[in-house]
Structure formats: C-alpha cells, structure tokens
Design an enzyme around this catalytic site. Structure first.
Site, PDB file in Angstrom:
ATOM      1  N   GLY A  58       0.825  -1.203   0.000  1.00 53.28           N
ATOM      2  CA  GLY A  58       0.000   0.000   0.000  1.00 53.28           C
ATOM      3  C   GLY A  58       0.862   1.257   0.000  1.00 53.28           C
ATOM      4  N   ALA A  99      -5.769  -1.707   4.942  1.00 55.60           N
ATOM      5  CA  ALA A  99      -7.190  -1.369   5.033  1.00 55.60           C
ATOM      6  C   ALA A  99      -7.897  -1.748   3.742  1.00 55.60           C
ATOM      7  CB  ALA A  99      -7.360   0.133   5.276  1.00 55.60           C
ATOM      8  N   TYR A 100      -9.204  -1.899   3.868  1.00 54.65           N
ATOM      9  CA  TYR A 100     -10.067  -1.988   2.685  1.00 54.65           C
ATOM     10  C   TYR A 100     -10.339  -0.542   2.284  1.00 54.65           C
ATOM     11  CZ  TYR A 100     -14.259  -3.137  -0.061  1.00 54.65           C
ATOM     12  OH  TYR A 100     -15.190  -3.272  -1.058  1.00 54.65           O
ATOM     13  N   ASP A 108     -10.876  10.960   7.013  1.00 55.81           N
ATOM     14  CA  ASP A 108     -11.819  12.086   7.048  1.00 55.81           C
ATOM     15  C   ASP A 108     -13.253  11.617   6.798  1.00 55.81           C
ATOM     16  OD1 ASP A 108     -10.678  11.422   4.469  1.00 55.81           O
ATOM     17  OD2 ASP A 108     -11.822  13.085   3.619  1.00 55.81           O
ATOM     18  N   LYS A 159     -14.473   2.277   9.042  1.00 52.14           N
ATOM     19  CA  LYS A 159     -13.272   2.887   9.625  1.00 52.14           C
ATOM     20  C   LYS A 159     -13.582   3.458  11.013  1.00 52.14           C
ATOM     21  CE  LYS A 159      -9.743   3.450   7.787  1.00 52.14           C
ATOM     22  NZ  LYS A 159      -8.511   2.586   7.779  1.00 52.14           N
ATOM     23  N   TYR A 219     -17.734   2.570   3.855  1.00 50.62           N
ATOM     24  CA  TYR A 219     -16.292   2.646   4.141  1.00 50.62           C
ATOM     25  C   TYR A 219     -16.056   3.469   5.402  1.00 50.62           C
ATOM     26  CZ  TYR A 219     -11.519   4.538   3.746  1.00 50.62           C
ATOM     27  OH  TYR A 219     -10.237   4.951   4.013  1.00 50.62           O
TER      28      TYR A 219
END
Ligand SMILES: NC(=O)c1ccc[n+]([C@@H]2O[C@H](COP(=O)([O-])OP(=O)(O)OC[C@H]3O[C@@H](n4cnc5c(N)ncnc54)[C@H](OP(=O)(O)O)[C@@H]3O)[C@@H](O)[C@H]2O)c1
Length: 299
Positions: A10, A57-58, A99, A126, A122
C-alpha cells in the site's frame, strides 16, 4: 526501534519503508490477512514489535457500498485483532483512519473532538475500527488522514496524469474541499507518533485520535490544476481542468463536501509540522512522470 507495519504494497506501507529511520518489518498477505483473524496474532507475536503500525485497510470507497461486510471485516474486526495482538506483545499501535468518518457539513476544518457521522459503508467501517482499536489496546494513537497520494499504487495524482496523456480536457469536482496528503508526509507523522508512544508509554496525552494531513487546502479541481502545472513544467502530461459540481459526477458512495482536518493537535502534542501540500506534491508528480511516462520529461 522495530516497527512492524501491517500492509506491504500500500501507499503508506511503501512510504514508511522508504522513509526508514528505524527497523521496519512489513507483514502482509498471505502471512497476515485481516479477513482471517487467526493469521494475525501468531505473525505479530513472532515479529517481536516495539510498535505496530496498521497501514492495511479496505480502501475501495465505492465498492464498500456493495460489500459492507467485507469492509467491516478488514477495517473494524481485522484492525481490532491487530491492536489486540500488539497489546499482547506489549507494543503500542498506530492505526490509520479517515476524514470519511465526518459528513462534511462543518464550515471549518474538523477537530478531533467534532461529532462523527459517516456518509457511507467505508467511513462507517473505519469509524468502528477506531473504536475497536482503542478498546483493544490501551496504548494506541489513531491518525485520521485524507486525500492520500504518493509515487506508489493507485491514487488521484497517477489517475490525473494517466488521463492527461490521452485527453486535452478533464472534468474534476470543484465543490469538495480537503487537504491533499502525500503518503510520504503521512509516514513522517506516523514515525514521529510511533517514536513518542515507545519513548513515553506513561504519557496519556500521546494517545487518542489525531488528524494528520498536508498543510493548506484545495478542491479536487485545484489539486488537479497543481498536478498539471508541475507536470507541464517538467515536460509531463497536462490537461485543461473543467470544474464540475459533485452532482455531475455521481458515485455509489457519497463524499463529504468538507474534508478539511485541523492538524493543530498533532502539531502541539507530537511535535510534527505538516508539509504544505503544494510543496509535497512536486516530488510525487516528478517521480510518477519519470516512472509512468519515461522519455516525456524535458532535459
Ligand atoms: N488513500 C486515501 O486517500 C486515504 C484517505 C483517508 C484515509 N486513508 C487510510 O490510510 C491508510 C493507508 O491507505 P493507503 O492509501 O496506503 O491504502 P492502499 O494503498 O489502498 O493500501 C492498502 C493496503 O492494505 C492491504 N490490505 C487490504 N486488505 C487486506 C487484508 N485483508 N489483509 C491484509 N492486508 C490488506 C493491501 O494489501 P495488498 O497490497 O495485498 O493489496 C494494501 O497493502 C488506510 O487505513 C486508509 O483507510 C487513505
């Protein structure tokens, strides 16, 4: 200090490796798969971390709307298992959030203490991750970032340059504001926070949620214009930006109109000064132009 980073390929994981300054061990699939919690504990224990950074992370924001359970498995349940394994190994954890935990209705940059209200699956996954990580590891710092790009992987800067190589004009959303963040600058935040958590485990003020983004702000259209301005300077692809409203570019997941995050707290507590996004951008544009469009640069 041995930093064990979850995630290998990533943007943030690769930026942490590049920044270095400590012993960095990356763990990713197949040895650690956040969808397979049984892989997490043994791999982290065997890596003997001083500190764990969860950079995995996804991140497929739109796809998450059609597979919210998968997003939750990785971003909430998997992240929690990473935090728990770090705690068992006696290590603090730096976890990355977004954010997108906010709905974007505020008229100023968001503070860490502002109410959260994710607009999509999403962001919800998170946010649950933030809560589970905090509960699983008493020595944790959550860094919320935004609009991340880098010389690595898929990101907005690379997409703009690719589009500009085949088009003269590109429509870009001009009514969402945020702070473009180089993953290399994000790595600097992460490394500073990791060092502080290891050095001062008794200092509770170092823990909790912090915002970590580039200094300054832009709309996506202004971001694109800055990318093309720099690319043109070095002989790379560039295009005319046509500003459009979000309503003209519908996506499965709604985005916050205001993604600006205040970095005052991380600056005061962890002593990191954010880099101006326009300054940080130059390095990534230059590297992407050189890697993706070799031979186009002027000498
Ligand atoms: N990109 C943004 O604009 C942005 C904005 C706000 C917040 N963030 C947050 O910033 C952090 C870093 O993002 P990024 O841009 O570096 O993400 P990225 O480039 O999309 O990389 C995500 C990493 O997660 C790994 N991963 C995904 N599913 C996994 C699984 N089941 N098990 C193990 N590893 C898995 C991927 O591994 P593979 O290499 O094997 O695919 C990849 O290394 C994330 O927490 C993200 O939510 C990003």
């Amino acid at each position: 200090m041995r930093i064990v980073v979850i995630g290998k390929e990533g943007q943030l994981a690769r930026s942490l490796v590049e920044r270095g300054g400590a012993e960095i061990v990356t763990l990713g699939r197949p040895e650690i798969d956040l969808e397979k919690p049984e892989t997490i504990g043994p791999a982290i224990a065997a890596s003997a971390p001083d500190v764990v950074v969860n950079a995995a992370a996804y991140t497929a924001v739109d796809l998450a709307e059609s597979e919210p359970e998968r997003a939750r498995a990785i971003n909430a349940v998997g992240a929690s298992a990473v935090a728990e394994a770090a705690a068992k190994a006696g290590a603090p954890i730096v976890h990355i959030s977004t954010d997108y935990v906010f709905d974007g209705s505020a008229a100023r940059p968001y503070l860490e203490s502002d109410p959260v209200a994710p607009l999509g699956a999403y962001g919800a996954s998170k946010l649950e991750g933030e809560r589970l990580v905090t509960a699983a590891n008493g020595n944790s710092a959550i860094l919320r970032t935004a609009w991340v790009y880098s010389p690595f992987g898929k990101n907005f800067v690379r997409t703009m340059l690719r589009l500009a190589s085949t088009r003269d004009k590109i429509s870009v959303v001009a009514d969402q504001r945020g702070s473009p963040t180089s993953a290399l600058s994000l790595a600097d935040f992460v490394l500073a926070v990791a060092r502080n958590l290891v050095a001062s485990p008794e200092d509770a003020s170092l823990r909790g949620v912090f915002h970590a983004v580039g200094a300054g702000e832009a709309t996506w259209a202004e971001f694109a214009e800055a990318i093309f301005a720099r690319s043109a300077e070095i002989g790379g692809p560039s295009a005319i930006v046509e500003p459009i409203p979000t309503s003209a570019y519908p996506t499965p997941a709604a985005r916050p109109a205001n993604s600006r995050l205040s970095t005052e707290l991380i600056h005061r507590v962890h002593g990191v000064t954010p880099t101006d996004w326009r300054v940080a951008l130059v390095q990534s544009v230059d590297r992407l132009v050189a890697s993706d469009f070799p031979g186009t640069q002027s000498s």
